[in-house]
Design an enzyme around this catalytic site. Structure first.
Site, PDB file in Angstrom:
ATOM      1  N   ASN A 178      -3.284  12.802  -3.802  1.00  0.00           N
ATOM      2  CA  ASN A 178      -4.468  13.002  -4.725  1.00  0.00           C
ATOM      3  C   ASN A 178      -5.086  14.443  -4.275  1.00  0.00           C
ATOM      4  O   ASN A 178      -5.628  14.901  -5.264  1.00  0.00           O
ATOM      5  CB  ASN A 178      -5.557  11.700  -4.394  1.00  0.00           C
ATOM      6  CG  ASN A 178      -5.391  10.832  -5.408  1.00  0.00           C
ATOM      7  OD1 ASN A 178      -4.775  11.033  -6.620  1.00  0.00           O
ATOM      8  ND2 ASN A 178      -5.939   9.634  -5.030  1.00  0.00           N
TER       9      ASN A 178
ATOM     10  N   GLU B  83      -5.060   2.161  -3.972  1.00  0.00           N
ATOM     11  CA  GLU B  83      -3.514   2.181  -3.927  1.00  0.00           C
ATOM     12  C   GLU B  83      -2.719   1.063  -3.646  1.00  0.00           C
ATOM     13  O   GLU B  83      -1.493   1.082  -3.167  1.00  0.00           O
ATOM     14  CB  GLU B  83      -2.931   3.514  -3.345  1.00  0.00           C
ATOM     15  CG  GLU B  83      -3.367   3.409  -1.628  1.00  0.00           C
ATOM     16  CD  GLU B  83      -4.535   3.823  -1.368  1.00  0.00           C
ATOM     17  OE1 GLU B  83      -4.901   4.163  -0.053  1.00  0.00           O
ATOM     18  OE2 GLU B  83      -5.474   3.975  -2.101  1.00  0.00           O
TER      19      GLU B  83
ATOM     20  N   ASP C   3       0.796  -0.992   0.147  1.00  0.00           N
ATOM     21  CA  ASP C   3       0.112  -0.053   0.113  1.00  0.00           C
ATOM     22  C   ASP C   3       0.768   1.288  -0.059  1.00  0.00           C
ATOM     23  O   ASP C   3       1.789   1.363   0.630  1.00  0.00           O
ATOM     24  CB  ASP C   3      -0.830   0.052   1.172  1.00  0.00           C
ATOM     25  CG  ASP C   3      -1.633   0.989   1.340  1.00  0.00           C
ATOM     26  OD1 ASP C   3      -3.066   1.071   0.548  1.00  0.00           O
ATOM     27  OD2 ASP C   3      -1.684   2.321   2.094  1.00  0.00           O
TER      28      ASP C   3
ATOM     29  N   ASP D 231      -2.702   9.316 -10.420  1.00  0.00           N
ATOM     30  CA  ASP D 231      -2.726   8.020 -11.646  1.00  0.00           C
ATOM     31  C   ASP D 231      -1.132   7.770 -12.059  1.00  0.00           C
ATOM     32  O   ASP D 231      -0.674   6.814 -12.157  1.00  0.00           O
ATOM     33  CB  ASP D 231      -3.634   8.575 -12.606  1.00  0.00           C
ATOM     34  CG  ASP D 231      -5.209   8.343 -12.235  1.00  0.00           C
ATOM     35  OD1 ASP D 231      -5.213   7.790 -11.240  1.00  0.00           O
ATOM     36  OD2 ASP D 231      -5.830   8.603 -13.152  1.00  0.00           O
TER      37      ASP D 231
END
Length: 748
Positions: free
Chosen positions: A637, A672, A629, A646
């Site tokens: 973000n 993620e 992770d 992204d």
């Protein structure tokens, strides 16, 4: 046999629209693709007005209650009437729509072939008119259909004299008492024959001719589909004529009963030898492919002579038979020792003791030379008119037998090919994705076998169309496979490929053309021992995607229109199947691939994990699972935007993908999180590898982000684990890594 494939979508309201048609169907319809795809009615309107109501009613029935669709009828293309057969299978789609996957086959040739067969039967009846024995044909009502010329010549009666069987009895047996007695014998013979006792046949009796003469006649009787056939053999002069006529009758029966051509040929030869006691006869058959003469029957000639003339070239100076075949007329060699035509075979003829030869060409109805019938003698002499008549009659019988055998073989071959095409069509229409390559191999085997080729192969163009590779190949026994040698061939080295890509027409090459070919093409022809090659271009929705080809390694043949159309039809089927296969693969990729990173998605990973658990339990293997992770990814973000997020995910996928083994299973688990399956890896090995990944990620610079860190959970599979328990442990390990400060690996 022109045909094409189509996909027709019918919505829940019964409205049809075409979603795929092949180039072949467009050519058959003489319509542009845009019009067909926009308005299905333009296609339906091609149906002949007389057939349209039934066609429309059948469509309505199957659209309402979908079931396999089959229709045969007429269509009108540019004022020309053609016969079509449509076959399609329905497949239900979500939302109530139905997809019809079908094939349109132009059966005009088959219809015409049926008409040709009937015409052939008429020609056969015409031949019976001129058969060298008296024949009479009655219909089921015992009315006269015909009496042939020999019958009239022998007995004087014509069809006008004998309108029916009753009149025959009255004229042939004018004495009422005699007629009654013979009629009783005849009825008894027929009753016995119907009961399976043929001992009273042929029926022998004396008949009165039109001129009053009486002749002894053997009546051979046969029941046909459309009536009765009688052969009225004059046995008054028995001896050689009697034996000869019996043989001719037997030969005619063999022809009618479709006996093997070799058997019939030998009977014809022996019958001629009986008629000409000092003669030695041969029947040489024209080989349609090699254009040479092959020995069909020569039972009395020495084996050394038969061996020498088997494969005799057709041409001047090739003995009497080769010369007769090229001229299409009788050739008489009165003295083989001095005849220039025998220069190449004079020695073997002398060893066989042969001095004279008369050769008669066996002609088809259209004048084509089918064979040669020859009579040899050991003494010098010329044939008499009676002997010429016997040889001519034998040649006529041989022609009848050969044409009938050819027609039977051609019909059987066409039937087999049509059945193969139907099977191939059904196979591709019902094909599942895993069997795609096997289906192509099956199609090549069926079509190559039924067309009598020695190789059938598929070349596929590489992306860009600059090279091509042989991906599938079938070889007949004895033919050398070439697939492994035909990879990444440069298209520009084969000039005919761009030509057929542009013209969309077939191409064939033979050894006769080799001087005009490029060096690469000459090497391909020589290495494959190819005598003749046929290539059909294949198209999907864009440029040429490949070729479907046939090789003949024995004969420099010219491929017939039927062979070309059949191969083109199969090429269209394979092209359509390839398009559908690619669509299926694309759909599968969408279902099992993460669109952002290109990695397998959670569904694909779940399937892989379940298989790995089964394998580990069966073989007692060990494997480990990693769950990774990105630390503080939400901040990326929120602060930098989702586009940067992204970009970070794609970069991390590249970093991880560059470090895992080929056997490992890397996937985007969601958000993620990434999952990694490590086969044959225990907990300690997994921990070490996870630490390497963590360090590599921390050291990398991500554009727009800078540096990232990741937390990893690790779990080793135990025999008691399920998918759920294994993931629970690795997920707990990941949370522990987060709780302990992130950017670390924790073993669960």
């Amino acid at each position: 046999m022109p045909a094409a494939l189509y996909l027709l979508r019918v919505d829940a309201n019964g409205h049809p629209s075409f979603c795929f048609v092949t180039e072949r169907l467009l050519a058959m319809l003489d319509l542009p693709r845009e019009l067909v795809l926009v308005d299905a009615a333009t296609v339906f309107q091609r149906v002949h007005p007389d057939d349209y109501p039934a066609f429309l009613a059948l469509n309505h029935q199957v659209f309402v209650e979908p079931r396999p669709f089959l229709w045969e009828g007429r269509v009108v293309i540019r004022s020309v009437i053609r016969w079509w057969r449509l076959e399609s299978l329905p497949r239900a789609l979500p939302g109530g729509d139905t997809l019809w996957e079908g094939i349109a086959i132009d059966i005009t040739d088959a219809k015409e072939a049926d008409a040709s067969r009937r015409a052939g039967e008429a020609r056969f009846e015409h031949l019976l008119h001129f058969a060298p024995v008296p024949l009479g044909h009655l219909d089921r009502a015992h009315r006269t259909r015909f009496y042939n010329a020999v019958f009239t010549k022998t007995y004087g009666y014509g069809e006008s004299d004998l309108p029916d069987e009753q009149r025959w009895w009255e004229l042939a047996y004018p004495d009422p008492a005699d007629r009654c007695q013979i009629r009783q014998r005849w009825d008894a013979a027929l009753a016995a024959l119907a009961a399976g006792d043929s001992s009273q046949m042929p029926f022998t009796a004396e008949v009165t001719c039109k001129n009053g003469a009486r002749r002894t006649v053997e009546i051979h009787y046969a029941v046909l589909d459309d009536g009765f056939l009688g052969a009225f053999v004059d046995v008054t002069e028995r001896r050689q004529s009697q034996q000869h006529e019996r043989e001719v009758q037997a030969i005619l029966r063999d022809i009618l009963n479709d006996e093997p051509l070799e058997t019939i040929g030998e009977r014809i030869v022996r019958a001629a030898e009986t008629a000409v006691p000092d003669g030695l006869c041969s029947l040489l058959l024209v080989d349609e492919d090699s254009r040479r003469l092959r020995v069909l029957a020569a039972p009395s000639l020495p084996a050394v002579f038969n061996t020498a003339v088997d494969g005799l070239a057709i041409g001047e100076g090739q003995g009497a038979c080769g010369t007769a075949a090229v001229r299409g007329e009788r050739v008489i060699s009165e003295d083989i020792r001095v005849d220039p035509a025998w220069a190449a075979y004079r020695e073997v003829a002398a060893r066989a003791g042969l001095r004279t030869c008369w050769s008669e060409p066996v002609l088809a109805k259209d004048g084509e030379v089918l064979a040669t019938f020859a009579l040899y003698a050991r003494a010098l002499r010329t044939p008499s008119a009676w002997e010429i008549e016997r040889i001519t009659g034998a040649a006529s019988l041989a022609g009848l037998a050969i044409e009938r055998a050819r027609g039977r073989e051609d019909l059987a071959r066409r039937t087999a090919c049509e059945e193969a095409v139907r099977d191939i069509s059904r196979m591709f229409l019902t094909l599942s994705e895993p069997g795609f390559d096997a289906a192509i191999d099956t199609a090549l085997t069926r079509i190559g076998s039924c067309l009598g080729a020695h190789r059938c192969y598929l070349f596929q163009m590489a992306e860009g169309g600059t090279t091509m590779t042989c991906t599938h190949e079938w070889c007949a026994p004895g033919a050398r496979p070439q697939r492994d040698e035909l990879r990444d061939l440069a298209v520009d080295r084969y000039p005919w490929l761009p030509e057929i890509a542009h013209s969309r027409q077939a191409a064939w090459v033979t050894q006769d053309d080799i001087g005009q070919l490029s060096p690469e093409e000459q090497t391909l022809i020589r290495d494959g021992e190819i005598q003749s090659m046929l290539a059909i271009p294949m198209f999907g929705t864009g440029p040429m995607r490949g070729i479907l080809g046939l090789d003949d390694v024995q004969v420099r043949k010219r491929w017939s229109d039927f062979e070309q159309s059949l191969l083109r039809l199969v090429a269209d089927m394979i092209s359509a199947a390839m398009v559908r296969h690619e669509l299926q693969q694309a759909l599968r990729a969408q279902a099992y691939q993460d669109a952002l990173t290109g990695l397998p998605n959670r569904r694909a990973f779940d399937e892989r994990l379940r298989l790995e658990i089964l394998r580990a339990r069966r073989y007692h293997h060990v494997f480990s699972l990693l769950l990774l992770d990105i630390d503080r990814f939400k901040t990326i973000n929120d602060v930098r935007g989702h586009d940067v997020g992204d970009q970070a995910l794609r970069a991390l996928a590249r970093i991880l993908g560059g470090r895992v083994r080929e056997a490992d299973g890397l996937a985007r688990w969601g958000g993620e999180e990434f999952s990694l399956l490590l086969p044959q890896t225990n907990a300690e090995g997994a921990r070490c590898f996870a630490e390497q990944l963590r360090v590599a990620v921390a050291a990398a610079r991500i554009p727009g982000v800078g540096r990232l860190t990741v937390s990893l959970g690790i779990a080793q599979f135990t025999p008691h684990d399920t998918v759920e328990t294994l993931f629970r442990r690795v997920d707990q390990a990941l949370y522990a890594a987060k709780d302990q400060g992130r950017n670390r690996c924790v073993l669960g």
